[in-house]
Design a protein around this motif. Structure first.
Motif, mmCIF file in Angstrom:
data_model
loop_
_atom_site.group_PDB
_atom_site.id
_atom_site.type_symbol
_atom_site.label_atom_id
_atom_site.label_comp_id
_atom_site.label_asym_id
_atom_site.label_seq_id
_atom_site.Cartn_x
_atom_site.Cartn_y
_atom_site.Cartn_z
ATOM 1 N N PHE A 1 25.373 111.864 78.448
ATOM 2 C CA PHE A 1 24.975 110.812 77.525
ATOM 3 C C PHE A 1 25.421 111.219 76.128
ATOM 4 C CE2 PHE A 1 22.049 110.101 81.027
ATOM 5 C CZ PHE A 1 22.175 108.730 81.189
ATOM 6 N N TYR A 2 26.273 110.387 75.553
ATOM 7 C CA TYR A 2 26.810 110.644 74.224
ATOM 8 C C TYR A 2 26.108 109.713 73.245
ATOM 9 C CZ TYR A 2 30.275 110.658 70.418
ATOM 10 O OH TYR A 2 30.890 110.740 69.198
ATOM 11 N N PHE A 3 25.212 110.280 72.452
ATOM 12 C CA PHE A 3 24.455 109.509 71.472
ATOM 13 C C PHE A 3 25.340 109.286 70.253
ATOM 14 C CE2 PHE A 3 21.325 110.909 74.311
ATOM 15 C CZ PHE A 3 20.168 110.188 74.119
ATOM 16 N N LEU B 1 35.050 114.130 65.111
ATOM 17 C CA LEU B 1 35.319 115.227 66.053
ATOM 18 C C LEU B 1 34.616 115.003 67.392
ATOM 19 C CD1 LEU B 1 35.142 118.318 63.673
ATOM 20 C CD2 LEU B 1 37.143 117.497 64.921
ATOM 21 N N TYR B 2 33.361 114.574 67.344
ATOM 22 C CA TYR B 2 32.642 114.296 68.590
ATOM 23 C C TYR B 2 33.316 113.160 69.359
ATOM 24 C CZ TYR B 2 28.686 117.459 68.032
ATOM 25 O OH TYR B 2 27.897 118.574 67.946
ATOM 26 N N ASP B 3 33.785 112.131 68.648
ATOM 27 C CA ASP B 3 34.502 111.038 69.307
ATOM 28 C C ASP B 3 35.757 111.545 70.007
ATOM 29 O OD1 ASP B 3 32.684 109.070 68.592
ATOM 30 O OD2 ASP B 3 33.862 108.368 66.866
ATOM 31 N N SER B 4 36.502 112.406 69.325
ATOM 32 C CA SER B 4 37.745 112.910 69.930
ATOM 33 C C SER B 4 37.454 113.783 71.150
ATOM 34 C CB SER B 4 38.597 113.653 68.905
ATOM 35 O OG SER B 4 38.002 114.864 68.519
ATOM 36 N N ILE B 5 36.409 114.570 71.091
ATOM 37 C CA ILE B 5 36.042 115.408 72.246
ATOM 38 C C ILE B 5 35.603 114.528 73.418
ATOM 39 C CG2 ILE B 5 34.369 117.092 73.108
ATOM 40 C CD1 ILE B 5 34.460 118.316 70.217
ATOM 41 N N ALA B 6 34.771 113.532 73.136
ATOM 42 C CA ALA B 6 34.323 112.625 74.198
ATOM 43 C C ALA B 6 35.518 111.927 74.832
ATOM 44 C CB ALA B 6 33.329 111.612 73.640
ATOM 45 N N ILE C 1 30.886 109.657 81.232
ATOM 46 C CA ILE C 1 30.360 109.696 79.866
ATOM 47 C C ILE C 1 29.815 108.316 79.543
ATOM 48 C CG2 ILE C 1 30.894 110.011 77.430
ATOM 49 C CD1 ILE C 1 33.047 112.016 78.270
ATOM 50 N N ILE C 2 28.534 108.281 79.208
ATOM 51 C CA ILE C 2 27.879 107.023 78.866
ATOM 52 C C ILE C 2 27.513 107.079 77.392
ATOM 53 C CG2 ILE C 2 25.878 105.544 79.279
ATOM 54 C CD1 ILE C 2 25.820 106.672 82.152
ATOM 55 N N ILE D 1 18.899 104.493 79.063
ATOM 56 C CA ILE D 1 19.173 105.722 79.830
ATOM 57 C C ILE D 1 18.564 105.636 81.220
ATOM 58 C CG2 ILE D 1 18.692 108.194 79.962
ATOM 59 C CD1 ILE D 1 19.018 108.248 76.878
ATOM 60 N N TRP D 2 17.318 105.195 81.284
ATOM 61 C CA TRP D 2 16.657 105.082 82.574
ATOM 62 C C TRP D 2 17.448 104.149 83.496
ATOM 63 C CZ3 TRP D 2 13.914 107.353 85.935
ATOM 64 C CH2 TRP D 2 13.319 106.651 86.982
ATOM 65 N N ASN D 3 17.850 102.997 82.987
ATOM 66 C CA ASN D 3 18.618 102.049 83.813
ATOM 67 C C ASN D 3 19.986 102.605 84.214
ATOM 68 O OD1 ASN D 3 16.691 99.980 83.988
ATOM 69 N ND2 ASN D 3 17.224 99.280 81.937
#
Length: 88
Positions: free
Chosen positions: A12-14, A47-52, A65-66, A81-83
């Motif tokens: 899960f990518y917040f 940076l997080y976007d590029s890694i994801a 990856i959600i 998240i639960w769904n």
């Protein structure tokens, strides 16, 4: 170093707009940490976007990856998240 360890099935990518994130920090009314500046937040988000994005392809070896809209309320995020897990 971490290559022998398996990747998770789901990550899960917040994701949140840096301006919204910083506004939340400022809304606490506490002293900000050294990294709680808009330029740093924008660079970190990029940076997080590029890694994801890297792990969405071959490198992810099947990991799903959600992206979670972290600007939403805690209840909305929890339900999402639960769904996502329940329907897997």
């Amino acid at each position: 170093m971490n290559s022998p360890f398996p990747l998770p099935e789901i990550l899960f990518y917040f994701k949140i707009n840096p301006e919204i994130s910083l506004a939340r920090v400022e809304g606490r009314g506490e002293a900000k940490e050294i990294y709680e500046k808009i330029d740093f937040q924008k660079k970190s988000a990029a940076l997080y976007d590029s890694i994801a994005n890297e792990y969405k392809g071959e490198k992810g070896r099947g990991m799903k990856i959600i992206e979670v809209d972290a600007a939403k309320s805690i209840d909305e995020i929890s339900d999402f998240i639960w769904n996502s897990v329940k329907n897997r």
